[in-house]
Design an enzyme around this catalytic site. Structure first.
Site, PDB file in Angstrom:
ATOM      1  N   SER A  20    -106.464  58.239 -78.152  1.00  0.00           N
ATOM      2  CA  SER A  20    -106.120  57.664 -76.851  1.00  0.00           C
ATOM      3  C   SER A  20    -104.629  57.355 -76.704  1.00  0.00           C
ATOM      4  O   SER A  20    -103.795  58.240 -76.846  1.00  0.00           O
ATOM      5  CB  SER A  20    -106.989  56.426 -76.663  1.00  0.00           C
ATOM      6  OG  SER A  20    -106.771  55.836 -75.432  1.00  0.00           O
ATOM      7  N   ASP A  36    -103.357  57.526 -69.625  1.00  0.00           N
ATOM      8  CA  ASP A  36    -103.087  57.367 -71.053  1.00  0.00           C
ATOM      9  C   ASP A  36    -103.320  58.717 -71.748  1.00  0.00           C
ATOM     10  O   ASP A  36    -103.596  59.728 -71.094  1.00  0.00           O
ATOM     11  CB  ASP A  36    -103.925  56.234 -71.664  1.00  0.00           C
ATOM     12  CG  ASP A  36    -105.376  56.605 -71.842  1.00  0.00           C
ATOM     13  OD1 ASP A  36    -105.843  57.502 -71.118  1.00  0.00           O
ATOM     14  OD2 ASP A  36    -106.054  56.011 -72.703  1.00  0.00           O
ATOM     15  N   ASP A  39    -108.404  58.446 -69.916  1.00  0.00           N
ATOM     16  CA  ASP A  39    -109.510  57.592 -69.468  1.00  0.00           C
ATOM     17  C   ASP A  39    -109.011  56.254 -68.922  1.00  0.00           C
ATOM     18  O   ASP A  39    -109.799  55.361 -68.632  1.00  0.00           O
ATOM     19  CB  ASP A  39    -110.580  57.397 -70.558  1.00  0.00           C
ATOM     20  CG  ASP A  39    -110.069  56.686 -71.778  1.00  0.00           C
ATOM     21  OD1 ASP A  39    -108.855  56.427 -71.872  1.00  0.00           O
ATOM     22  OD2 ASP A  39    -110.897  56.399 -72.672  1.00  0.00           O
ATOM     23  N   ALA A  89    -108.227  45.259 -67.513  1.00  0.00           N
ATOM     24  CA  ALA A  89    -106.919  45.088 -66.889  1.00  0.00           C
ATOM     25  C   ALA A  89    -106.009  46.286 -67.202  1.00  0.00           C
ATOM     26  O   ALA A  89    -105.176  46.680 -66.395  1.00  0.00           O
ATOM     27  CB  ALA A  89    -106.277  43.801 -67.382  1.00  0.00           C
ATOM     28  N   ARG A 125    -107.752  37.051 -80.056  1.00  0.00           N
ATOM     29  CA  ARG A 125    -108.918  37.754 -80.622  1.00  0.00           C
ATOM     30  C   ARG A 125    -108.434  38.864 -81.553  1.00  0.00           C
ATOM     31  O   ARG A 125    -107.332  39.409 -81.362  1.00  0.00           O
ATOM     32  CB  ARG A 125    -109.812  38.335 -79.520  1.00  0.00           C
ATOM     33  CG  ARG A 125    -109.086  39.239 -78.552  1.00  0.00           C
ATOM     34  CD  ARG A 125    -110.035  39.907 -77.588  1.00  0.00           C
ATOM     35  NE  ARG A 125    -110.688  41.062 -78.187  1.00  0.00           N
ATOM     36  CZ  ARG A 125    -110.138  42.260 -78.312  1.00  0.00           C
ATOM     37  NH1 ARG A 125    -108.897  42.485 -77.913  1.00  0.00           N
ATOM     38  NH2 ARG A 125    -110.792  43.256 -78.849  1.00  0.00           N
ATOM     39  N   SER A 154    -108.089  42.501 -82.752  1.00  0.00           N
ATOM     40  CA  SER A 154    -108.220  43.795 -82.092  1.00  0.00           C
ATOM     41  C   SER A 154    -109.330  44.600 -82.753  1.00  0.00           C
ATOM     42  O   SER A 154    -109.562  44.492 -83.947  1.00  0.00           O
ATOM     43  CB  SER A 154    -106.899  44.556 -82.200  1.00  0.00           C
ATOM     44  OG  SER A 154    -107.127  45.935 -82.020  1.00  0.00           O
TER      45      SER A 154
HETATM   46  C1  LIG Z   1    -106.018  44.248 -74.740  1.00  0.00           C
HETATM   47  C2  LIG Z   1    -106.420  45.660 -74.671  1.00  0.00           C
HETATM   48  O1  LIG Z   1    -105.878  46.399 -73.841  1.00  0.00           O
HETATM   49  N1  LIG Z   1    -107.370  46.066 -75.530  1.00  0.00           N
HETATM   50  C3  LIG Z   1    -107.846  47.452 -75.550  1.00  0.00           C
HETATM   51  C4  LIG Z   1    -107.930  47.991 -76.953  1.00  0.00           C
HETATM   52  O2  LIG Z   1    -108.879  47.226 -77.661  1.00  0.00           O
HETATM   53  P1  LIG Z   1    -108.545  46.159 -78.787  1.00  0.00           P
HETATM   54  O3  LIG Z   1    -109.881  45.792 -79.348  1.00  0.00           O
HETATM   55  O4  LIG Z   1    -107.858  45.049 -78.079  1.00  0.00           O
HETATM   56  O5  LIG Z   1    -107.624  46.826 -79.748  1.00  0.00           O
HETATM   57  O6  LIG Z   1    -108.373  49.342 -76.919  1.00  0.00           O
HETATM   58  C5  LIG Z   1    -109.700  49.493 -76.397  1.00  0.00           C
HETATM   59  C6  LIG Z   1    -110.047  50.943 -76.482  1.00  0.00           C
HETATM   60  O7  LIG Z   1    -109.207  51.739 -75.730  1.00  0.00           O
HETATM   61  C7  LIG Z   1    -109.755  48.953 -74.976  1.00  0.00           C
HETATM   62  O8  LIG Z   1    -111.067  49.014 -74.533  1.00  0.00           O
HETATM   63  C8  LIG Z   1    -109.233  47.514 -74.927  1.00  0.00           C
HETATM   64  O9  LIG Z   1    -109.153  47.058 -73.624  1.00  0.00           O
HETATM   65 MG   LIG Z   2    -107.828  56.270 -73.621  1.00  0.00          MG
END
Ligand SMILES: CC(=O)N[C@H]1[C@@H](OP(=O)(O)O)O[C@H](CO)[C@@H](O)[C@@H]1O
Ligand SMILES: [Mg+2]
Length: 542
Positions: A64, A276, A280, A371, A497, A499
């Protein structure tokens, strides 16, 4: 199971000693050179899943918005949804199994998930434009074949296109034709039908500049161009011919840095958007005459779509239940606008598309957006059937026209997953139909200033959260500290949180001014650093 073939092929895709990876928010993500054994084993798992559910399963090789050197893999369930959570654990077990235990782990999964190995398996494969993706998708094929599965390799496709193919295949074409032409035709037809209903259509040309993050979106948009009506002029930037994937461009860069991407020259008041790396996600933006940059993120996209759908739903008078689903990252003012001005119920769920998607399925019309620009709209089967029936049978003109617009929206939106191309067309159609400029759209509400930061800690799992990730349960004292910091500022909110896609803890803060949002985010990041085992130097002020 052909033990000999399994032994032979798993030796060709060895697991680096001591490497442990987890199936996270978006499947596996890591440096590309660490992933060969993972994708091979996910080929095995896709075949198992296909046998378990007697349907075609998808497997996408992509990381991604992450750097070009990274890669990743995720599985797509029969109706185009994310892999069922009960199987994520199997994915992790299989990826981390010692080579000599592979057969045992497969047997265990077969027992636990009632998989009959004698059944057929069918898997659809897709990949993004990363240099490592082609070879990794070959390894996926090895995995599928070891378990006697059939596959169809779609090659370069956007992630949402692969989701679409899987859904088409498993609905015997009801959702559409499982080919790229099928996808282009379905979307462009719905789009043209929609804008035909617009009074403005034909009177002026609509220009849109698109930053494709140097990713697969550029290729697929170019392929789709001949299907677009003449009035829509899309201009593709960052098409991957010159620069690196996601480098200083793309939806994630624009959202996180709140500034325009490189490689796209923006004139005042021009409507622009960014995809991106796997197309998606989408965010819009423009520069005003004073040169100020205005970001229109997933929250504002959800708002625009909700306004449009709510008006149409009122016209068809069916009492359909509509709701918007967000995560804790949604801007506080978007939530307020949706609830208080638009009077639409809003639900907050954990980060990750699967959570939003799942919640949105509870409604007749469920709008969900992160967002960061990942989102779509789900229509219940009952609502869809009723809408299609109104289009053919309703005598009242206004009601029938509204139903027709809803029907075209159903066909234009990719209901399997967030899709930058489909979302872009939905947005362009709504703006045309409502005669809205990008500035008018932006002015619906003003975003609260906010800041997103990340901190590295020794083990991010020390942070456990509750209340849709808005409060930290552990480590002890962290939430109390955040509460005290938040109290220092006006209109403020902050949460942390771990990631699910990177080895970091994410920090989000919003407040009445950018300085305050930055200061709050910084103070919270220090609290995380000190209380959750920060690594390296303490975070510096912004
Ligand atoms: C704050 C943020 O943008 N987090 C993203 C990011 O996840 P994290 O779990 O925060 O790394 O990648 C995910 C997959 O693309 C998306 O679903 C999510 O919204
Ligand atoms: Mg993506």
């Amino acid at each position: 199971m052909d033990s000999e073939a399994l032994r032979k092929f798993s030796a060709l895709h060895p697991r680096p000693a001591g490497l442990t990876l987890h199936y996270g928010t978006a499947g596996f993500r890591s440096a590309a050179q660490q992933l060969d054994h993972v994708v091979f084993r996910m080929g095995l798992l896709a075949a198992l899943r296909s046998k378990a559910v007697t349907a075609t399963i998808g497997i996408m090789v992509t990381a991604s918005h992450n750097p070009e050197e990274d890669n990743g893999v995720k599985l797509v369930d029969p109706l185009g949804e994310m892999l069922h959570p009960s199987w994520e654990e199997y994915a992790t077990q299989l990826a981390n199994a010692e080579e000599q235990e592979l057969q045992k782990v497969i047997t265990e999964i077969c027992q636990k998930a009632a998989v009959n190995l004698h059944k057929d398996a069918s898997v659809f494969i897709g990949r993004d434009t990363r240099p490592s993706s082609k070879k990794l998708s070959q390894s996926v094929i090895d995995g599928i074949q070891v378990l006697g599965g059939q596959y169809h390799d779609y090659g370069l496709v956007t992630t949402p296109q692969l989701h679409y193919m899987v859904c088409c295949q498993n609905t015997q074409g009801q959702y559409g034709k499982a080919t790229l032409e099928g996808y282009y035709e379905k979307l462009s037809k719905a789009f043209m039908e929609l804008i035909k209903q617009s009074h403005c259509s034909g009177e002026f040309q609509r220009h849109l500049k698109i930053d494709c993050a140097n990713g697969v979106g550029a290729l697929k948009l170019s392929e789709m161009k001949p299907y677009f009506p003449q009035e829509v002029l899309i201009h593709i930037y960052n098409d991957g011919t010159k620069e690196k994937l996601n480098h200083l461009c793309g939806a994630d860069f624009v959202k996180v840095h709140q500034k325009p991407p490189g490689g796209l020259d923006m004139k005042p008041n021009e409507r622009c958007c960014s995809f991106d790396g796997d197309a998606d996600r989408i965010v819009y933006y423009y520069k005003d005459t004073a040169g100020h940059f205005h970001l229109i993120d997933g929250d504002k996209i959800a708002t625009l779509i909700s306004i449009f759908l709510k008006e149409l739903l009122a016209k068809v008078k069916q009492n359909f239940k509509m709701a918007v689903v967000q995560t804790a990252y949604a801007n506080g003012n978007s939530t307020r606008y949706l609830q208080e001005t638009l009077k639409v119920p809003v639900h907050c769920v954990k980060t990750g598309v699967k959570h939003l998607h799942h919640k949105a399925q509870e409604f007749d019309v469920g709008v969900y957006f992160e967002a960061n620009g990942h989102g779509t709209v789900l229509f219940s089967k009952a609502a869809e059937t009723k809408i299609r029936q109104l289009v053919t049978e309703e005598k009242d003109n206004e009601k029938r026209e509204a139903a027709k617009m809803l029907e075209n929206m159903i066909d234009l939106i990719n209901q399997t997953v967030g899709d930058a191309v489909s979302d872009m067309l939905v947005i362009e159609a709504i703006l045309a139909l409502k005669g809205l400029s990008v500035q008018q759209w932006d002015a619906l509400y003003t975003d609260l200033p906010n800041r997103l930061l990340k901190v590295q800690v020794a083990d991010r799992r020390v942070i456990d959260t509750t209340d849709a990730e808005r409060r930290a349960l552990t480590p002890p004292g962290l939430q109390e500290k955040i509460d005290a910091l938040v109290k220092k500022y006006k209109l403020s909110r902050a949460f942390v949180r771990p990631s699910g896609t990177e080895d970091v803890v994410r920090i989000y803060a919003e407040a009445d001014t950018q300085e305050n949002a930055d200061a709050l985010a910084h103070e919270v990041s220090l609290a995380v650093f000190h209380l959750a085992g920060g690594k390296g130097a303490p975070p510096q002020p912004i």
